[in-house]
Scaffold this active site. Sequence first.
Site, PDB file in Angstrom:
ATOM      1  N   HIS A   1       7.449   0.430   2.011  1.00 52.94           N
ATOM      2  CA  HIS A   1       6.409  -0.417   1.564  1.00 52.94           C
ATOM      3  C   HIS A   1       6.032  -1.241   2.762  1.00 52.94           C
ATOM      4  CE1 HIS A   1       8.091  -0.564  -2.687  1.00 52.94           C
ATOM      5  NE2 HIS A   1       7.229   0.605  -2.613  1.00 52.94           N
TER       6      HIS A   1
ATOM      7  N   CYS B   1       3.956   6.987  -4.347  1.00 48.34           N
ATOM      8  CA  CYS B   1       4.839   7.782  -3.515  1.00 48.34           C
ATOM      9  C   CYS B   1       5.961   7.061  -3.100  1.00 48.34           C
ATOM     10  CB  CYS B   1       3.895   8.384  -2.298  1.00 48.34           C
ATOM     11  SG  CYS B   1       4.942   9.199  -1.079  1.00 48.34           S
TER      12      CYS B   1
ATOM     13  N   PHE C   1      14.741  31.122  17.473  1.00 49.42           N
ATOM     14  CA  PHE C   1      16.051  32.053  16.823  1.00 49.42           C
ATOM     15  C   PHE C   1      17.367  31.011  17.056  1.00 49.42           C
ATOM     16  CE2 PHE C   1      19.798  34.877  16.437  1.00 49.42           C
ATOM     17  CZ  PHE C   1      19.360  35.463  15.428  1.00 49.42           C
TER      18      PHE C   1
ATOM     19  N   CYS D   1       7.539  10.526  -4.700  1.00 50.06           N
ATOM     20  CA  CYS D   1       8.002  11.541  -3.576  1.00 50.06           C
ATOM     21  C   CYS D   1       9.059  11.140  -2.879  1.00 50.06           C
ATOM     22  CB  CYS D   1       6.833  11.876  -2.486  1.00 50.06           C
ATOM     23  SG  CYS D   1       5.316  11.729  -3.153  1.00 50.06           S
TER      24      CYS D   1
ATOM     25  N   LEU E   1       0.857  -1.182   0.099  1.00 53.00           N
ATOM     26  CA  LEU E   1       0.255   0.013   0.039  1.00 53.00           C
ATOM     27  C   LEU E   1       0.678   1.043   0.167  1.00 53.00           C
ATOM     28  CD1 LEU E   1      -2.452  -1.544   2.501  1.00 53.00           C
ATOM     29  CD2 LEU E   1      -2.728  -0.971   0.084  1.00 53.00           C
TER      30      LEU E   1
END
Length: 519
Positions: A136, A81, A497, A86, A77
């Site tokens: 995967h 991607c 910062f 991706c 599934l």
Amino acid sequence: MVNINQDHWTTSRWEQEIRVRLGEATDGQAPLVNINADDTREFDAIFLGGGAGGRFGAAYLRAMGGRPLIIDRWPFLGGSCPHHACVPHHVFSDVAAQLMLERTFSGRLWFQDMQGKMVSIREIVEMFRRGRTGPHAFMNFQSKEQLDLEFVLGSRARIVDAHTLAVGGQIYHANNLVLSTGASPKPFTIDTQGMEGVFNYASLVDTLEYEPGPTVVVVGGGKTAIEYGCFFNATGRRTIIVSRHQPLTMINDAETRAYLLERMAEQGMEFWANAELTAIEGDGRVNAVAIRTISGGIKKVETDFVFLGLGERPNSQEAQETLGVEVDTNGAVKVDTRMQTSIPNVYAVGDLVGSPMEMFKARKGGMYAARNIMGEEAHYHFKKYPDFMHTHYEVCWLGLGEEQARERYRNVVVLKLPPDNPDGQSVALPAGDRMMLYVMMKPHLSGFQKLVIDGDTRRIVGAFHVGCGAKDGFQYLAPMVRNGLTVDELGEMDELFLNPSYFIQLCRLRAGSKVLRGM
Ligand code: FAD
Ligand code: COM
């Protein structure tokens, strides 16, 4: 039919299974079936395609108390991607960023001398090919053991009608069908069948078996073309980007675009815009290409590696032929804001419904389809979103570019770093995590940031960031901007910062003034 519903495989066990199945053609194998035989309810929906759209839609439907079934031809599934989109794109973009650093500081500090060195593309691709079964396996484990999803994997399904699919000799029924079959690379105008050495994003990671030579030709000017081009370039290869139009037009701010193009050119990227690849030469394996340049002349370039970044076309043909769902001129399945197609009880999500083809839209589309199937009235408007890409840098943008803002507002104020100043770009700002070496030794490479503001309402209407850490900020900045974020509100936030984004402190420096001024 073997049903693994009562087995509880670890991720290692899943990885073993997926490796074996990927080693063979997946179609034609006995499917991996995970169906709860004790649950006698009809499925509320079958999700055809278990990528981002199908998997997230099914998970949401399950979370709402419904019963979804996912069917996917791959033995895992997650869809494109983790397999060829991706995840490899981010591997390659990480490599490009790392290698840009290595090349910039080559032979200085602790950096090795990179002069004339070419890094192996094949090794990086093979590393990804071996490693991708980890994600995967995780997707299968999470889906079964944590999300309680039922699925049939590893075999192509055939649509029978709006409630019925056939796969692996079995028939599955549901009250609704959610089409989530994704998209595929657009075909090229030149027939490249049987010609070795011509790749797209999918065939690159699946089939590259040799080490590309010193020159790469990339066709296209969009995200995939530029992102993969920067990777090839960073490995030390001459990289020519051939595009019919100007590259990077999706970035809607001229100054940001110019900064990026200058930096890419500085890394050695060659942009041949308003040009076209007219021929691919070679006997079985490409050895040269012909390019019609902006002047109209033809130039021959010797290369054994051509990469096509031409965009994608929705996988809508079967649904169109069997169900008669309406599609637009690009083949995208037409849906309403409930994600329903022209056929009642048939929904479509993700890349299948066209641009933007991005993960957030696929996943959220799945979620909205699930909500409507479960009886809610839920409308998804996906057109306004923050966007990003990689060059050698991370690049983010949202809202209006400066030029667009000036067309809409009479008093546009811009806050940016580095500032315009007589020394050009020698200011060592923005400074932030993972940019500090550039800040100290190559200030003009330390990135670019810009906020576009409607000075009258003090609202932020656009934001642009080139550098590291941009994405982390933009996914939170986007909804705030949509809700009318002002300079004063942003200046009130607490910055951590040093941080790669200077938007908070730039705003605070100006927030005290009644009449906003740029800088
Ligand atoms: P997919 O994930 O493609 O899923 C479709 C599924 O349907 C597949 O698993 C397929 O096997 C299955 N299927 C199709 N037909 C059948 C059939 N007949 N029977 C059974 N199964 C079938 N987006 C981002 O947000 N960030 C990024 O960084 C990013 N990088 C990208 C890089 C590249 C190179 C590309 C090409 C895309 C990238 N994207 C990125 C876009 C993103 O990958 C897609 O938007 C997303 O994967 C779409 O999900 P989907 O569920 O619509 O389709
Ligand atoms: C991510 C795949 S790689 S999914 O969206 O989680 O299914």
